[in-house]
Design an enzyme around this catalytic site. Sequence first.
Site, PDB file in Angstrom:
ATOM      1  CG  HIS A 139      -8.094   0.706   0.297  1.00 17.28           C
ATOM      2  ND1 HIS A 139      -8.261  -0.636   0.555  1.00 17.28           N
ATOM      3  CD2 HIS A 139      -7.349   1.191   1.325  1.00 17.28           C
ATOM      4  CE1 HIS A 139      -7.646  -0.948   1.680  1.00 17.28           C
ATOM      5  NE2 HIS A 139      -7.079   0.154   2.165  1.00 17.28           N
ATOM      6  CE  LYS A 193       2.152  -9.932  -3.810  1.00  9.71           C
ATOM      7  NZ  LYS A 193       2.209 -11.019  -4.789  1.00  9.71           N
TER       8      LYS A 193
END
Length: 502
Positions: free
Chosen positions: A350, A416
């Site tokens: 990212h 998550k």
Amino acid sequence: MTVIREDDLIASIAEALQYISYYHPPDFIRAMAAAYEREENPGAKQAMAQILVNSRMCAIGRRPICQDTGTANVIVEVGIEARIASKRSMQEIADEATRQAYKLDTNPLRASIVVDPFGERKNSGDNTPAMVTTEIVAGDKVKVTVSAKGGGSENKSKFTILNPSASVADWVVNTVETLGAGWCPPGILGVGVGGSADKAMKLAKAALNEPIDMADLIRRGPSNKAEELRLEIADRVNALGIGAQGLGGVTTVLDVKVKSFPTHAASLPVGLIPNCAATRHVTFTLDGSGPAEFMPPDLADWPEILLDQASAHARRIDLDDLNDEVVASLEPGQTLLLNGTLYTGRDAAHKRMVSMLDSGEPLPVDLKGRAIYYVGPVDAVGDEAIGPAGPTTSTRMDKFTDQILGETGLKVMIGKAERGPVALEAIAKHKAAYLIAVGGAAYLVSKAIKKAKPIAFQDLGMEAIYELQVEDMPVTVAVDTEGNSIHQTGPKQWRRAMAPAE
């Protein structure tokens, strides 16, 4: 004097690291199975089912329980009457054992250690160095405790120094309420009380390796202040309603372990370290007769659980046809089975993508109308498409979310735990969705991945971007296109009021 051969110590530590990568401690399985039976929230119950099924699969297949095979923690207690026949330091011995364990061809473990925490954060490639603690104790043997500590739970560690009159339970409960689900509950809380700042944290970490006996403690009642504290914290934390994976539910902690030490009259140091659903540790003793032997646990400790019933009510989603209408129809708490093309990308990927966007460079992958999975998988062995591939904590990607969604057209993210306010705002702004896979079910998730190939940033190792082909990958909708989050509504629904303290 007992003489411990260097080779025996290295072989034992290496075998222990392999052993704990695929075998949960039996007491953990029994406690998780009991929590599964008690659970009333269907979503949390399904998450626990996946954890238990995954654990049994790993025990049979001898593959890692979690893709984050953890920092190698090695606690060595050397009897003062024992001698280790080596010219190397304990750090060098533990590092050699770690190197052998993590590079084993038949069950390679993911290297997660970066050698320079300030700069490039280059991966060491073999998970060294280990985190080593050595103590000289009475006796003529060498006792070693080996654990593998994942980053998600370790990142939630906290420390404070309270006033001596303050409540340890209040601080622990209030702190756990702020941790979110990134530590992958249900798990264990290690609490260290007293000593100094470093001693309290050492106590908390050591407490995590003690046997789980909360059910026995509840039955017989407390016999000292530490046991009273354990019961109070466990009851109050479970009353928060956080539940498995933060979905809301009856059980958030399976046990609370407390270790204490004398401290300064003006101080009350408290360390808190949670352990996740991938709790992994083993203790062995060397007496000079050879390396340690590790017996496989009895498979009868694992309950027989079928996931087919939950899957029968799940909605199948074609990832190659993620139009706005499909994404807008996803509802928090809904169970999905994903099929089609899925890309991976974690922190480093990212960061690099954002840097490329800022400089006007084209990205190496077209994310428009696509889904990205926050994962750093274990290397494949044999005929596997990929090794264990469970999700990583998504909040680390929050600061990148608005730009990635806005400039690439990405529609779905999978990871998550909860998303923070910045990410929730970006998800609602760009009409995207966030899904969660179960942390602690990495091997189970990997079986849904039929093909995997790295397509960008291969120099980042396990953080490279992969293109995956998945079939019926189980996930839960966590955040819808309006920014509504199951991690906010779930715990609120399952929170229960506590009776006032006497």
